[in-house]
Design a protein around this motif. Structure first.
Motif, PDB file in Angstrom:
ATOM      1  N   TYR A  43      33.287  47.036  56.729  1.00  0.00           N
ATOM      2  CA  TYR A  43      34.656  47.406  56.373  1.00  0.00           C
ATOM      3  C   TYR A  43      35.013  46.808  55.022  1.00  0.00           C
ATOM      4  N   SER A  44      36.025  47.381  54.400  1.00  0.00           N
ATOM      5  CA  SER A  44      36.628  46.802  53.199  1.00  0.00           C
ATOM      6  C   SER A  44      37.958  46.173  53.579  1.00  0.00           C
ATOM      7  N   ALA A  45      38.336  45.133  52.868  1.00  0.00           N
ATOM      8  CA  ALA A  45      39.617  44.464  53.105  1.00  0.00           C
ATOM      9  C   ALA A  45      40.531  44.689  51.905  1.00  0.00           C
ATOM     10  N   LEU A  46      41.789  44.956  52.190  1.00  0.00           N
ATOM     11  CA  LEU A  46      42.817  45.143  51.159  1.00  0.00           C
ATOM     12  C   LEU A  46      43.884  44.073  51.343  1.00  0.00           C
ATOM     13  N   ILE A  47      44.056  43.228  50.343  1.00  0.00           N
ATOM     14  CA  ILE A  47      45.089  42.189  50.378  1.00  0.00           C
ATOM     15  C   ILE A  47      46.318  42.698  49.630  1.00  0.00           C
ATOM     16  N   LEU A  48      47.454  42.722  50.304  1.00  0.00           N
ATOM     17  CA  LEU A  48      48.707  43.185  49.698  1.00  0.00           C
ATOM     18  C   LEU A  48      49.387  42.039  48.950  1.00  0.00           C
ATOM     19  N   ALA A  99      41.148  37.184  38.218  1.00  0.00           N
ATOM     20  CA  ALA A  99      40.341  35.961  38.103  1.00  0.00           C
ATOM     21  C   ALA A  99      39.686  35.583  39.426  1.00  0.00           C
ATOM     22  N   PHE A 100      40.142  36.155  40.543  1.00  0.00           N
ATOM     23  CA  PHE A 100      39.519  35.862  41.838  1.00  0.00           C
ATOM     24  C   PHE A 100      38.252  36.688  42.068  1.00  0.00           C
ATOM     25  N   GLY A 101      37.951  37.597  41.122  1.00  0.00           N
ATOM     26  CA  GLY A 101      36.669  38.284  41.155  1.00  0.00           C
ATOM     27  C   GLY A 101      36.611  39.553  41.977  1.00  0.00           C
ATOM     28  N   HIS A 102      37.765  40.122  42.310  1.00  0.00           N
ATOM     29  CA  HIS A 102      37.800  41.350  43.104  1.00  0.00           C
ATOM     30  C   HIS A 102      38.615  42.409  42.366  1.00  0.00           C
ATOM     31  N   PRO A 103      38.349  43.695  42.607  1.00  0.00           N
ATOM     32  CA  PRO A 103      39.141  44.742  41.959  1.00  0.00           C
ATOM     33  C   PRO A 103      40.625  44.608  42.287  1.00  0.00           C
ATOM     34  N   VAL A 104      41.460  44.816  41.273  1.00  0.00           N
ATOM     35  CA  VAL A 104      42.916  44.733  41.428  1.00  0.00           C
ATOM     36  C   VAL A 104      43.488  46.135  41.250  1.00  0.00           C
ATOM     37  N   LEU A 105      44.308  46.564  42.212  1.00  0.00           N
ATOM     38  CA  LEU A 105      44.831  47.926  42.251  1.00  0.00           C
ATOM     39  C   LEU A 105      46.349  47.916  42.124  1.00  0.00           C
ATOM     40  N   PRO A 106      46.906  48.285  40.966  1.00  0.00           N
ATOM     41  CA  PRO A 106      48.360  48.464  40.894  1.00  0.00           C
ATOM     42  C   PRO A 106      48.788  49.701  41.673  1.00  0.00           C
ATOM     43  N   ASP A 107      50.066  49.731  42.064  1.00  0.00           N
ATOM     44  CA  ASP A 107      50.609  50.904  42.740  1.00  0.00           C
ATOM     45  C   ASP A 107      50.472  52.135  41.845  1.00  0.00           C
TER      46      ASP A 107
END
Length: 196
Positions: free
Chosen positions: A3-8, A62-70
């Motif tokens: 699975y993938s995790a998405l942090i809001l 900087a945490f090393g994961h893709p960042v997704l704006p709205d």
């Protein structure tokens, strides 16, 4: 069980005085760092992690994961972040969690993902006091349903879940809900043992 995790971490955090909640510190680390640690302790850990954010994007990158704006304007709520996550991982089972999920049962992912068996669209967590709809597992293929709900003016995650085959999974331990400065201060006062 991949699975993938998405942090809001993309909300306005109005109850936190508008501060960027994921970057508020607890025991010398931002909340999102604690959330990443809680994710790493899951069995199994996620295959990849995505971060939904709309401010301080470089700090989150900087945490090393893709960042997704709205992709939708005017901070329409957690569903906008979820939509970006579904678009980025359209074929993945997704585990969504807020950036203040600093303390989680190690079996949270397994139990929520297993609850999707048998044609269930979504599974969320509850504890003895609260339902936590943003602690949520989703089967692949729900992007279109969410787009339609948002296009119709819907903004409530609870309202969207009511349109799906949804299951609530009870947990015995209290799950984090750090929506106010007082809640964060109370956890800080409890000391690092409060994260165990």
């Amino acid at each position: 069980m991949s699975y993938s995790a998405l942090i809001l971490a993309g909300g306005r955090a109005t109850r936190m005085g508008g501060q960027d909640k994921g970057l508020l510190e607890l025991f010398g680390q931002p909340l999102i760092a604690h959330t990443l640690s809680a994710l790493a302790a899951q069995t199994p850990a996620p295959a990849r992690i995505l971060i939904s954010a709309n401010r301080h994007l470089d700090a989150y990158r900087a945490f090393g994961h893709p960042v997704l704006p709205d992709t939708l304007p005017d901070y329409p709520g957690p569903l906008a972040g979820l939509l970006a996550g579904l678009a980025a991982a359209p074929h993945d089972t997704l585990l969504m969690l807020p950036c203040d999920a600093v303390r989680l049962p190690a079996e949270l992912a397994t139990r929520l993902l297993t609850a999707l068996d048998g044609g269930i669209d979504a599974a969320s967590a509850s504890d003895p006091e609260h339902w936590h709809p943003t602690l949520l597992a989703l089967r692949p293929g729900l992007q279109g349903a969410l787009e339609a709900y948002l296009a119709g003016g819907g903004r409530s995650i609870r309202g969207w879940l009511a349109t799906l085959e949804h299951r609530i999974v009870p947990f015995d331990q209290a799950l984090p809900n750090l929506n106010t400065p007082d809640a964060l201060a109370a956890l800080a006062a409890a000391g690092p043992a409060g994260l165990a």
